[in-house]
Design a protein around this motif. Structure first.
Motif, PDB file in Angstrom:
ATOM      1  N   UNK A  57      10.629  12.548  10.212  1.00  0.00           N
ATOM      2  CA  UNK A  57       9.685  11.533  10.712  1.00  0.00           C
ATOM      3  C   UNK A  57       8.460  11.431   9.813  1.00  0.00           C
ATOM      4  N   UNK A  58       7.941  12.589   9.386  1.00  0.00           N
ATOM      5  CA  UNK A  58       6.785  12.597   8.486  1.00  0.00           C
ATOM      6  C   UNK A  58       7.128  11.920   7.160  1.00  0.00           C
ATOM      7  N   UNK A  59       8.317  12.224   6.632  1.00  0.00           N
ATOM      8  CA  UNK A  59       8.756  11.622   5.362  1.00  0.00           C
ATOM      9  C   UNK A  59       8.875  10.102   5.489  1.00  0.00           C
ATOM     10  N   UNK A  60       9.375   9.625   6.647  1.00  0.00           N
ATOM     11  CA  UNK A  60       9.504   8.176   6.866  1.00  0.00           C
ATOM     12  C   UNK A  60       8.132   7.517   6.852  1.00  0.00           C
ATOM     13  N   UNK A  61       7.179   8.104   7.582  1.00  0.00           N
ATOM     14  CA  UNK A  61       5.827   7.535   7.653  1.00  0.00           C
ATOM     15  C   UNK A  61       5.175   7.527   6.273  1.00  0.00           C
ATOM     16  N   UNK A  62       5.307   8.659   5.551  1.00  0.00           N
ATOM     17  CA  UNK A  62       4.701   8.762   4.222  1.00  0.00           C
ATOM     18  C   UNK A  62       5.322   7.753   3.264  1.00  0.00           C
ATOM     19  N   UNK A  63       6.673   7.614   3.325  1.00  0.00           N
ATOM     20  CA  UNK A  63       7.345   6.687   2.403  1.00  0.00           C
ATOM     21  C   UNK A  63       6.998   5.235   2.713  1.00  0.00           C
ATOM     22  N   UNK A  64       6.808   4.899   3.997  1.00  0.00           N
ATOM     23  CA  UNK A  64       6.393   3.539   4.365  1.00  0.00           C
ATOM     24  C   UNK A  64       4.992   3.255   3.838  1.00  0.00           C
ATOM     25  N   UNK A  65       4.076   4.197   4.023  1.00  0.00           N
ATOM     26  CA  UNK A  65       2.708   4.027   3.518  1.00  0.00           C
ATOM     27  C   UNK A  65       2.712   3.906   2.000  1.00  0.00           C
ATOM     28  N   UNK A  66       3.525   4.775   1.354  1.00  0.00           N
ATOM     29  CA  UNK A  66       3.594   4.751  -0.111  1.00  0.00           C
ATOM     30  C   UNK A  66       4.148   3.415  -0.604  1.00  0.00           C
ATOM     31  N   UNK A  67       5.196   2.915   0.074  1.00  0.00           N
ATOM     32  CA  UNK A  67       5.768   1.631  -0.325  1.00  0.00           C
ATOM     33  C   UNK A  67       4.753   0.510  -0.156  1.00  0.00           C
ATOM     34  N   UNK A  68       3.969   0.564   0.948  1.00  0.00           N
ATOM     35  CA  UNK A  68       2.944  -0.459   1.163  1.00  0.00           C
ATOM     36  C   UNK A  68       1.879  -0.440   0.094  1.00  0.00           C
ATOM     37  N   UNK A  69       1.419   0.780  -0.260  1.00  0.00           N
ATOM     38  CA  UNK A  69       0.393   0.912  -1.298  1.00  0.00           C
ATOM     39  C   UNK A  69       0.919   0.406  -2.638  1.00  0.00           C
ATOM     40  N   UNK A  70       2.158   0.792  -2.972  1.00  0.00           N
ATOM     41  CA  UNK A  70       2.758   0.358  -4.237  1.00  0.00           C
ATOM     42  C   UNK A  70       2.881  -1.160  -4.266  1.00  0.00           C
ATOM     43  N   UNK A  71       3.237  -1.768  -3.111  1.00  0.00           N
ATOM     44  CA  UNK A  71       3.348  -3.227  -3.033  1.00  0.00           C
ATOM     45  C   UNK A  71       1.991  -3.878  -3.305  1.00  0.00           C
ATOM     46  N   UNK A  72       0.965  -3.371  -2.643  1.00  0.00           N
ATOM     47  CA  UNK A  72      -0.397  -3.921  -2.804  1.00  0.00           C
ATOM     48  C   UNK A  72      -0.842  -3.840  -4.269  1.00  0.00           C
ATOM     49  N   UNK A  73      -0.678  -2.658  -4.876  1.00  0.00           N
ATOM     50  CA  UNK A  73      -1.103  -2.467  -6.265  1.00  0.00           C
ATOM     51  C   UNK A  73      -0.282  -3.334  -7.208  1.00  0.00           C
ATOM     52  N   UNK A  74       1.044  -3.382  -6.989  1.00  0.00           N
ATOM     53  CA  UNK A  74       1.926  -4.138  -7.886  1.00  0.00           C
ATOM     54  C   UNK A  74       1.586  -5.619  -7.876  1.00  0.00           C
ATOM     55  N   UNK A  75       1.369  -6.190  -6.691  1.00  0.00           N
ATOM     56  CA  UNK A  75       1.056  -7.614  -6.601  1.00  0.00           C
ATOM     57  C   UNK A  75      -0.279  -7.946  -7.247  1.00  0.00           C
ATOM     58  N   UNK A  76      -1.256  -7.044  -7.095  1.00  0.00           N
ATOM     59  CA  UNK A  76      -2.548  -7.292  -7.724  1.00  0.00           C
ATOM     60  C   UNK A  76      -2.472  -7.200  -9.244  1.00  0.00           C
ATOM     61  N   UNK A  77      -1.505  -6.487  -9.735  1.00  0.00           N
ATOM     62  CA  UNK A  77      -1.391  -6.326 -11.194  1.00  0.00           C
ATOM     63  C   UNK A  77      -0.296  -7.210 -11.788  1.00  0.00           C
ATOM     64  N   UNK A  78       0.248  -8.068 -10.959  1.00  0.00           N
ATOM     65  CA  UNK A  78       1.219  -9.021 -11.476  1.00  0.00           C
ATOM     66  C   UNK A  78       2.620  -8.464 -11.676  1.00  0.00           C
ATOM     67  N   UNK A  79       2.927  -7.364 -11.008  1.00  0.00           N
ATOM     68  CA  UNK A  79       4.280  -6.775 -11.088  1.00  0.00           C
ATOM     69  C   UNK A  79       5.050  -7.233  -9.841  1.00  0.00           C
ATOM     70  N   UNK A  80       6.124  -8.007 -10.053  1.00  0.00           N
ATOM     71  CA  UNK A  80       6.801  -8.620  -8.912  1.00  0.00           C
ATOM     72  C   UNK A  80       8.258  -8.165  -8.726  1.00  0.00           C
ATOM     73  N   UNK A  81       8.809  -7.322  -9.605  1.00  0.00           N
ATOM     74  CA  UNK A  81      10.242  -7.047  -9.566  1.00  0.00           C
ATOM     75  C   UNK A  81      10.599  -5.663  -9.016  1.00  0.00           C
ATOM     76  N   UNK A  82       9.787  -4.659  -9.209  1.00  0.00           N
ATOM     77  CA  UNK A  82      10.189  -3.264  -8.952  1.00  0.00           C
ATOM     78  C   UNK A  82       9.854  -2.805  -7.545  1.00  0.00           C
TER      79      UNK A  82
END
Length: 444
Positions: free
Chosen positions: A13-38
């Motif tokens: 459960x902890x791993x799921x929560x951490x991975x969801x947060x990590x995916x959200x952060x990576x999405x936010x950073x990627x979109x702000x930096x113009x990375x749309x594929x990964x």
């Protein structure tokens, strides 16, 4: 699949929560930096973890994760229709993938729970160990109860901890290694309180680097068996000593009767002495009978080659001018080790009471429910009223106890004997071995 323990479930459960947060952060950073594929691929991690650990909630969880991804993309508010379109496509991919994985995960989990239910709730003890390290990998509650351990504590043990006798342990491991599958091996396990527990173990190598074993507790049976064995030894010793003393006294009595015969010429006294000698001889026969009867069932039954047994029996008796013909198919019978005594008694019975016996024939016939071993002579035969009495402790033509012993020896393993001959043409004894007590053997 073994059900997840509360501790492991919490970790997932902890791993799921951490991975969801990590995916959200990576999405936010990627979109702000113009990375749309990964970045969309990072959402597969919590989806797979969720489907594995919580398959019943995976569909709802996957939809929630998809909405989190979708919301982050739209909240940034980039005026890029291509990004919005890709986000919508990925949303449906996440949901579809989550539904597919969770469906298969639920089926897999149900099958695993059914297998684990059989494994962990079995009335037989079940455990597995690593072939290389000998560490205990799995153990159900029943096996833990047999050796008085807690199931979780057993997972910290290895085979040397449970089977401390090195020779016994090495023999067990070698059998499993050489044969890959073994059954009904008696093994002594050391319990938590250092006591020894007997179990009947079957083992088989699995596809994984482990050996799966089942164990049935036979400790009480072994203790009872040892107690009975000790009691029988004491009784047999007492019987042997008592019988030896009685025979010594009988020998002295018969000797004094013979001296009395020599010292008297009175016809009445000689007649009394003769009856006394006959009574003493009868007592001797009965005492010797107790020796033979005592040995029935003392040793475990075993598979015995009938042709060899008959050869041994006939070698210990003088057939005089009687021809013994044996025409047997190669078969073995599961019987008491005193089986040789059976054929000795039958041959002796024909020689003593057949009157004009010149030939004895022994052969076998296989029947639907077993096999018949037929013993036949060409002597006087047995009258119909006596055919059953000869197997009882009754005297017919002074046959004594031989045929009674014969039936008792055979009855140990459910073999039967009957007399089916014709009086005046010869005796015919039929020994019937049920299907499970005989087998064909390859001729050497």
């Amino acid at each position: 699949m073994r059900p997840l323990s509360p501790k492991k479930q919490t970790i997932y459960d902890i791993c799921i929560i951490v991975s969801v947060i990590a995916a959200g952060v990576i999405t936010w950073v990627s979109l702000h930096r113009g990375i749309y594929e990964v970045f969309p691929y990072f959402y597969l991690i919590p989806i797979v973890l969720l489907a594995f650990s919580q398959p019943r909630l995976a569909i709802y969880g996957t939809v929630a994760i998809g909405w989190i991804y979708f919301a982050i993309v739209f909240l940034i508010g980039l005026p890029d229709m291509r990004t919005y379109t890709l986000a919508t496509v990925w949303f449906y991919i996440f949901v579809s993938l989550g539904v597919l994985i969770s469906t298969y995960a639920q089926v897999y989990r149900k099958e695993g729970e059914r297998t684990c239910g059989t494994y962990y709730n079995s009335q037989a003890g079940v455990f597995s160990y690593d072939r290389k390290t000998l560490r205990i990998r799995e153990a159900n509650k029943k096996f833990a109860q047999i050796i008085r351990y807690d199931s979780e504590d057993l997972l910290k043990k290895s085979l040397p901890d449970l089977i401390p006798d090195a020779a016994e342990r090495d023999a067990f491991i070698a059998k499993v290694r050489d044969l890959h599958r073994v059954g009904d091996i008696e093994v002594r396990f050391q319990a938590w309180d250092k006591s020894l527990r007997w179990a009947l173990v079957s083992a088989a190598e699995s596809g994984e680097p482990s050996v799966i074993c089942t164990a049935v507790d036979i400790t009480d049976n072994k203790l009872w068996q040892d107690a009975i064995t000790q009691a029988n030894k004491k009784l047999n010793l007492l019987n042997n000593v008592t019988r030896h003393d009685i025979l010594n006294q009988l020998t002295a009595l018969i000797g004094y009767l013979e001296l009395s015969r020599q010292d008297t010429t009175d016809p009445n006294m000689l007649r009394y002495i003769e009856k006394e000698e006959a009574a003493a001889s009868a007592i001797r026969s009965q005492i010797l009978f107790t020796r033979d009867y005592q040995n029935i069932g003392v040793h475990s039954p075993q598979w015995q080659n009938i042709a060899e047994i008959i050869s041994l029996a006939s070698a210990t008796i003088d057939p005089r001018k009687v021809f013994i013909q044996v025409n047997l198919t190669p078969i073995e019978v599961y019987a008491d080790p005193l089986l040789e005594k059976v054929f000795y008694n039958l041959i002796d019975n024909s020689l003593r009471h057949g009157e004009h016996v010149t030939e004895i024939t022994i052969w076998s016939e296989e029947e639907a429910d077993g096999a018949d071993i037929i013993f036949e002579d060409n002597g006087a035969g047995i009258p119909d009223p006596q055919k059953e009495k000869i197997f009882r402790r009754e005297y017919f033509k002074n046959t004594g106890f031989g045929l009674f012993l014969t039936r008792e020896i055979l009855a140990i393993t459910n073999l039967t004997i009957t007399e089916t001959g014709t009086c005046g043409k010869g005796a015919r004894f039929v020994i019937h071995a049920p299907r499970e007590t005989f087998r064909q053997v390859k001729p050497v």
